[in-house]
Design a protein around this motif. Structure first.
Motif, PDB file in Angstrom:
ATOM      1  N   PRO A 178      15.881  11.721 -11.391  1.00  0.00           N
ATOM      2  CA  PRO A 178      15.993  11.264  -9.892  1.00  0.00           C
ATOM      3  C   PRO A 178      15.400  12.650  -8.810  1.00  0.00           C
ATOM      4  N   GLN A 179      16.495  14.126  -9.312  1.00  0.00           N
ATOM      5  CA  GLN A 179      15.880  14.958  -8.048  1.00  0.00           C
ATOM      6  C   GLN A 179      14.518  14.629  -8.470  1.00  0.00           C
ATOM      7  N   ALA A 180      13.327  15.430  -8.678  1.00  0.00           N
ATOM      8  CA  ALA A 180      11.942  15.411  -9.077  1.00  0.00           C
ATOM      9  C   ALA A 180      11.251  14.168  -8.009  1.00  0.00           C
ATOM     10  N   VAL A 181      11.727  13.226  -8.072  1.00  0.00           N
ATOM     11  CA  VAL A 181      11.332  11.458  -7.555  1.00  0.00           C
ATOM     12  C   VAL A 181      12.319  11.668  -6.459  1.00  0.00           C
ATOM     13  N   SER A 182      12.960  12.743  -5.863  1.00  0.00           N
ATOM     14  CA  SER A 182      13.530  12.564  -4.181  1.00  0.00           C
ATOM     15  C   SER A 182      12.678  14.133  -3.606  1.00  0.00           C
ATOM     16  N   ASN A 183      12.159  15.202  -4.417  1.00  0.00           N
ATOM     17  CA  ASN A 183      11.550  16.181  -4.100  1.00  0.00           C
ATOM     18  C   ASN A 183      10.193  15.348  -4.092  1.00  0.00           C
ATOM     19  N   ALA A 184       9.703  14.840  -4.716  1.00  0.00           N
ATOM     20  CA  ALA A 184       8.230  14.285  -4.276  1.00  0.00           C
ATOM     21  C   ALA A 184       8.647  13.080  -3.275  1.00  0.00           C
ATOM     22  N   LEU A 185       8.873  12.742  -2.960  1.00  0.00           N
ATOM     23  CA  LEU A 185       9.601  11.748  -2.117  1.00  0.00           C
ATOM     24  C   LEU A 185       9.640  12.679  -0.777  1.00  0.00           C
ATOM     25  N   ARG A 186       9.950  13.241   0.094  1.00  0.00           N
ATOM     26  CA  ARG A 186      10.164  14.706   0.597  1.00  0.00           C
ATOM     27  C   ARG A 186       8.616  15.273   1.570  1.00  0.00           C
ATOM     28  N   GLN A 187       7.919  15.584  -0.493  1.00  0.00           N
ATOM     29  CA  GLN A 187       6.422  15.840  -0.087  1.00  0.00           C
ATOM     30  C   GLN A 187       5.231  15.006   0.464  1.00  0.00           C
ATOM     31  N   MET A 188       5.549  13.999   0.623  1.00  0.00           N
ATOM     32  CA  MET A 188       4.871  12.920   0.759  1.00  0.00           C
ATOM     33  C   MET A 188       5.054  11.811   2.189  1.00  0.00           C
ATOM     34  N   GLN A 189       3.095  12.157   2.610  1.00  0.00           N
ATOM     35  CA  GLN A 189       3.427  11.592   4.276  1.00  0.00           C
ATOM     36  C   GLN A 189       2.579  10.593   4.530  1.00  0.00           C
ATOM     37  N   ILE A 190       2.969   8.926   4.250  1.00  0.00           N
ATOM     38  CA  ILE A 190       2.216   7.840   4.138  1.00  0.00           C
ATOM     39  C   ILE A 190       2.077   7.208   6.120  1.00  0.00           C
ATOM     40  N   ALA A 233       0.761  -1.195  -0.276  1.00  0.00           N
ATOM     41  CA  ALA A 233       0.250   0.444  -0.123  1.00  0.00           C
ATOM     42  C   ALA A 233       1.630   0.919  -0.127  1.00  0.00           C
ATOM     43  N   MET A 234       1.939   1.322   0.551  1.00  0.00           N
ATOM     44  CA  MET A 234       2.893   2.031   0.731  1.00  0.00           C
ATOM     45  C   MET A 234       3.576   2.714  -1.132  1.00  0.00           C
ATOM     46  N   TYR A 235       3.839   1.390  -1.144  1.00  0.00           N
ATOM     47  CA  TYR A 235       4.726   2.057  -2.985  1.00  0.00           C
ATOM     48  C   TYR A 235       3.123   2.220  -3.422  1.00  0.00           C
ATOM     49  N   ARG A 236       2.274   1.276  -3.374  1.00  0.00           N
ATOM     50  CA  ARG A 236       1.312   2.253  -4.637  1.00  0.00           C
ATOM     51  C   ARG A 236       0.904   3.850  -3.962  1.00  0.00           C
ATOM     52  N   ALA A 237       0.924   3.909  -2.861  1.00  0.00           N
ATOM     53  CA  ALA A 237       0.788   5.757  -2.051  1.00  0.00           C
ATOM     54  C   ALA A 237       1.368   6.627  -3.416  1.00  0.00           C
ATOM     55  N   VAL A 238       2.851   6.090  -2.820  1.00  0.00           N
ATOM     56  CA  VAL A 238       3.740   7.146  -3.507  1.00  0.00           C
ATOM     57  C   VAL A 238       3.456   7.558  -5.500  1.00  0.00           C
ATOM     58  N   THR A 239       3.254   5.406  -5.698  1.00  0.00           N
ATOM     59  CA  THR A 239       2.953   5.468  -6.878  1.00  0.00           C
ATOM     60  C   THR A 239       1.396   7.310  -7.463  1.00  0.00           C
ATOM     61  N   LEU A 240       0.614   6.817  -6.684  1.00  0.00           N
ATOM     62  CA  LEU A 240      -0.242   7.567  -6.479  1.00  0.00           C
ATOM     63  C   LEU A 240       0.035   8.760  -7.140  1.00  0.00           C
TER      64      LEU A 240
END
Ligand code: DC
Length: 231
Positions: free
Chosen positions: A55-67, A36-43
């Motif tokens: 990679p920059q866009a991916v790591s910025n996005a990861l910082r914006q996410m709270q699951i 579910a965590m990988y699915r939430a990141v995908t969504l």
């Protein structure tokens, strides 16, 4: 009372989460659905059109996410992404089609594994996924590796999606499962494989009740007593 961590790995639609949820309930443990965590990141990546090869866009996005995980009024676990219940959306075919590619990105895995290890540090966790016994919780006291024949898995997933009212053919389901199996077990970063000390459980010819009873017996062998009934 002694608490342990339980790692449950295997391919999609083998019965991992059925067993994991029932064990967590019987033992009063926390159930963590890492898929579910990988699915939430995908969504999030799909909704924000994050280019997977940047990679920059991916790591910025990861910082914006709270699951997080929460329970609804009926006691069912829901996946919450940045405060929003995304449980239904993450089970859609749109997410299923993209999730294996997202889960193969090392930065995504590092971020998820870090969170998962934190969630399990006080023990009393049943975690299901692909790399739990090998990477996330290599010291888990009990590791199960769940399998089932491909046609059984297709039928189970197909029925699940039908119940949710999604119109999809069994062929499409089989193809998505086969594709995900391939990517999940061939990716470079922590591919799906059975940990050497994981116990193999084939659920093809077992009822839900039988699967849970088998898993509970293995738990009891470690001296852990269930506090509730599993079903
Ligand atoms: O268990 P699931 O089908 O909801 O998982 C969705 C995808 O997430 C699956 O195709 C592979 C990925 N996954 C992963 O790479 N590692 C995990 N620990 C759990 C899931």
């Amino acid at each position: 009372m002694k608490k342990i961590n339980i790692a449950i790995d295997g391919f999609s639609s083998c019965g991992k989460s059925t067993i994991a949820k029932a064990l967590a309930k019987a033992l009063n443990y926390i159930f963590i659905d890492t898929g579910a965590m990988y699915r939430a990141v995908t969504l999030y990546f799909l909704d924000h059109q994050i280019p997977l090869d940047d990679p920059q866009a991916v790591s910025n996005a990861l910082r914006q996410m709270q699951i997080q995980f929460e329970r609804d009024a009926r006691g069912r676990q829901r996946t919450i992404l940045n405060g929003r219940d995304v449980e239904d959306e993450i089970r859609s075919m749109r997410v299923a089609r993209a999730v294996s590619q997202v889960a193969a990105i090392p930065a995504v895995r590092r971020a998820m594994v870090h969170q998962q290890q934190n969630m399990a540090k006080n023990k009393g966790v049943v975690m299901d996924g692909r790399d739990i016994g090998t990477v996330v919780l290599p010291d888990a006291e009990l590791k199960l590796f769940i399998t089932a024949r491909p046609e059984v898995r297709t039928q189970r997933r197909y029925r699940e999606l039908l119940e949710k009212g999604l119109s999809i053919s069994p062929e499409e389901v089989a193809e998505n499962l086969a594709q995900r199996d391939y990517i999940d077990s061939h990716r470079e970063d922590s591919p799906l494989r059975r940990a050497e000390d994981a116990i193999l459980l084939d659920t093809s010819d077992l009822s839900r009740e039988e699967q849970v009873q088998k898993a509970l017996k293995l738990v009891e062998k470690l001296g852990i007593k269930p506090e509730n009934t599993a079903s």
